[in-house]
Design a protein around this motif. Structure first.
Motif, short mmCIF file in Angstrom:
data_model
loop_
_atom_site.label_atom_id
_atom_site.label_comp_id
_atom_site.label_asym_id
_atom_site.label_seq_id
_atom_site.Cartn_x
_atom_site.Cartn_y
_atom_site.Cartn_z
N ASP A 146 24.02 59.37 35.10
CA ASP A 146 25.49 59.46 35.04
C ASP A 146 25.86 60.29 33.81
OD1 ASP A 146 28.20 59.14 34.91
OD2 ASP A 146 28.19 56.96 35.24
N PHE A 147 25.93 61.60 34.02
CA PHE A 147 26.19 62.49 32.89
C PHE A 147 27.61 62.35 32.35
CE2 PHE A 147 22.55 64.77 34.77
CZ PHE A 147 21.77 64.86 33.63
N GLN A 148 28.56 62.16 33.24
CA GLN A 148 29.94 62.06 32.78
C GLN A 148 30.12 60.87 31.86
OE1 GLN A 148 32.73 64.27 33.45
NE2 GLN A 148 33.24 63.04 31.64
N ARG A 149 29.60 59.72 32.24
CA ARG A 149 29.73 58.53 31.41
C ARG A 149 28.95 58.69 30.11
NH1 ARG A 149 32.80 55.02 29.22
NH2 ARG A 149 31.86 52.99 28.85
N THR A 150 27.77 59.29 30.18
CA THR A 150 26.98 59.52 28.98
C THR A 150 27.74 60.41 27.99
OG1 THR A 150 24.91 59.35 30.21
CG2 THR A 150 24.81 60.46 28.09
N ALA A 151 28.31 61.49 28.51
CA ALA A 151 29.06 62.40 27.64
C ALA A 151 30.30 61.71 27.07
CB ALA A 151 29.47 63.65 28.43
N ASP A 152 30.95 60.87 27.87
CA ASP A 152 32.12 60.15 27.37
C ASP A 152 31.75 59.25 26.20
OD1 ASP A 152 33.70 61.33 29.28
OD2 ASP A 152 33.71 59.61 30.64
N LEU A 153 30.63 58.56 26.30
CA LEU A 153 30.20 57.66 25.22
C LEU A 153 29.80 58.45 23.98
CD1 LEU A 153 28.10 55.07 27.27
CD2 LEU A 153 30.32 54.69 26.18
N VAL A 154 29.11 59.57 24.17
CA VAL A 154 28.74 60.40 23.02
C VAL A 154 29.99 60.94 22.34
CG1 VAL A 154 27.63 62.56 22.33
CG2 VAL A 154 26.49 61.04 23.93
N GLY A 155 30.96 61.38 23.13
CA GLY A 155 32.21 61.86 22.56
C GLY A 155 32.96 60.77 21.82
N ARG A 156 32.91 59.56 22.34
CA ARG A 156 33.56 58.43 21.67
C ARG A 156 32.91 58.14 20.32
NH1 ARG A 156 37.96 56.09 20.31
NH2 ARG A 156 37.96 53.81 20.33
#
Length: 462
Positions: A320-330
């Motif tokens: 799940d790249f979108q969720r992974t990127a969202d968490l990294v951005g957070r």
């Protein structure tokens, strides 16, 4: 997705009332209901069913001329797309089957003595043929005895047992393969016409193995197969350029930095990781990694790039790249605020305001650690077309980049597209020129022949 015999049964047996038949239809016992299913891009879900359109329009006009109001003409509204506007060919065809089943069932209920003809072109013939197969095997929305004739023009499942081939005969079959159940009791009432060089309905898979496999495995017409290869080529270029080992290292390191309270280092790591993830997030929103993997597995090339990229895509299909990127951005955002708070104690003048606590950052980092375990430790589940050599995502990514570097490949996409003859993915002009394909000794073309055959079938019944 290809709707087979079982799929037809489900679609036609459970279809909800989706498309109502106009109340202006005649009630005479000799009336015929003539269902036309247009081809890809010829119609839409909001189309007026009373207005003939596309390649089948001249046939409908002939029936109206010969039989007047006693021949009800109905052009089925449905999605009619093929992997564009977010719609797949399989989904589009499924809506055609569902809508057609509802229309036929409703009309037969209102007019018990009515007789029916069914005509389809291209994707519409794909659906019409499946519908006929279901009816002929007592699984359809109406009784087989009520069907006068079924006309299939450029059917992607040509070669189905029980249909009568009209015009030039070739050894090829439809790209989506013939229907296993055949036409059942409708044998002798189903006619099919296909131009010899129309790859939608006449392909020798021994001479076109790649295109044939794509049609069978992915359920695609030539145009759809071309689109699948283009997506696979684009994905290969991105996969060859993304620093996946760096992403794995970052996802491993980031939660540790946060847990240790080193917000400044965590901020730097998350920023770098965000940049590295961005191409994969964009790619994941554009393609289905499983489809890309399957497509690449069918394409041989001497460099080994397509096989390596296929394995990599199969592994990435479960991330799940979108969720992974969202968490990294957070985390990047929270650590910036946290770093600002620390800097305030050292005399910095321009700082972010924050109420962030270390526990806030650690909570997000823990969630990221759980989610990213699918990237750091990958056990890809692959289909029969892909053999997983190694479950190590880092090794797969390294193999791709090493092949590109060793072979001095400057454009990975060309390796994919050049491995196949580009021309094989285009149907010839014959797919849209059935009005000039002569099919009998009297010089009639395919459109004229179907018009007369259907008209005569109606006349004999009345």
């Amino acid at each position: 997705m290809t709707i087979g015999t079982v799929g037809v049964t489900v679609a036609l047996a459970l279809a909800p009332a989706a498309t109502a038949v106009a109340d202006t239809s005649p009630t005479a016992s000799g009336a015929t209901f003539n269902l036309f299913i247009p081809g890809t891009w010829e119609t839409s879900e909001s189309a007026d069913p009373s207005k003939p359109i596309g390649a089948l329009k001249p046939i409908a006009d002939r029936l109206r001329h010969d039989h007047g109001d006693s021949a009800v003409i109905y052009f089925l509204p449905y999605v009619a797309r093929a992997f564009d506007n977010g719609e797949s060919y399989g989904t589009s065809k499924a809506t055609a089957l569902e809508n057609a089943g509802t229309v036929l069932r409703d009309y037969a209920s209102q007019h018990p003595d009515a007789r029916f003809t069914i005509t389809g072109y291209s994707q519409g013939a794909d659906a019409a043929g499946d519908l006929a197969s279901a009816i002929g095997n007592e699984l359809g929305p109406i009784a087989a005895d009520a069907v006068l004739a079924v006309a299939l023009l450029a059917d992607p499942r040509a070669g189905t047992a029980g249909e009568t081939v009209v015009g030039p005969r070739e050894d090829g079959i439809g790209i989506a393969d013939p229907r296993p159940a055949g036409m059942g009791s409708l044998m002798g009432r189903v006619s099919a016409i296909c131009a010899p060089d129309d790859l939608y309905c006449s392909i020798d898979k021994s001479q076109n193995p790649l295109l044939g496999q794509l049609g069978t495995v992915l359920g695609k017409t030539p145009a759809d197969a071309e689109a699948a290869v283009k997506k696979a080529a684009t994905a290969t270029t991105v996969l060859a350029s993304v620093d996946i080992p760096g992403i794995i290292d970052g996802l491993t390191r980031l939660p540790r930095e946060v847990a240790a309270g080193d917000l400044r280092s965590a901020h730097v790591v998350s920023g770098t990781l965000n940049n590295r993830l961005r191409p994969l997030v964009t790619l994941a929103s554009m393609v289905d990694f499983t489809e890309v993997s399957t497509t690449l597995a069918l394409i041989p090339d001497e460099t080994g790039l397509t096989k390596a990229a296929s394995l990599l895509a199969a592994a990435l299909a479960h991330v799940d790249f979108q969720r992974t990127a969202d968490l990294v951005g957070r985390i990047q955002e929270l650590t910036w605020s946290g770093v600002g708070a620390v800097a305030a104690r050292t005399g910095a003048k321009t700082l972010p305001t924050t109420t962030t606590t270390p526990s806030d950052v650690r909570q997000v980092a823990r969630e990221l650690a759980v989610l990213s375990s699918s990237i750091v430790t990958v056990h890809p589940r692959t289909g029969t077309e892909v053999t997983a050599v190694s479950p190590d995502l880092r090794s797969m990514a390294t193999a791709v980049t090493e092949i590109v570097a060793t072979r001095a490949i400057t454009d990975p996409a060309t390796v994919v597209t050049d491995a196949v003859s580009a021309g094989s993915f285009y149907a010839s002009d014959s797919h849209v020129h059935y009005g000039t394909l002569v099919v009998d000794a009297e010089g009639r073309d395919a459109i004229d022949w179907f018009g007369k055959w259907l008209s005569d079938s109606i006349a004999r019944a009345s």
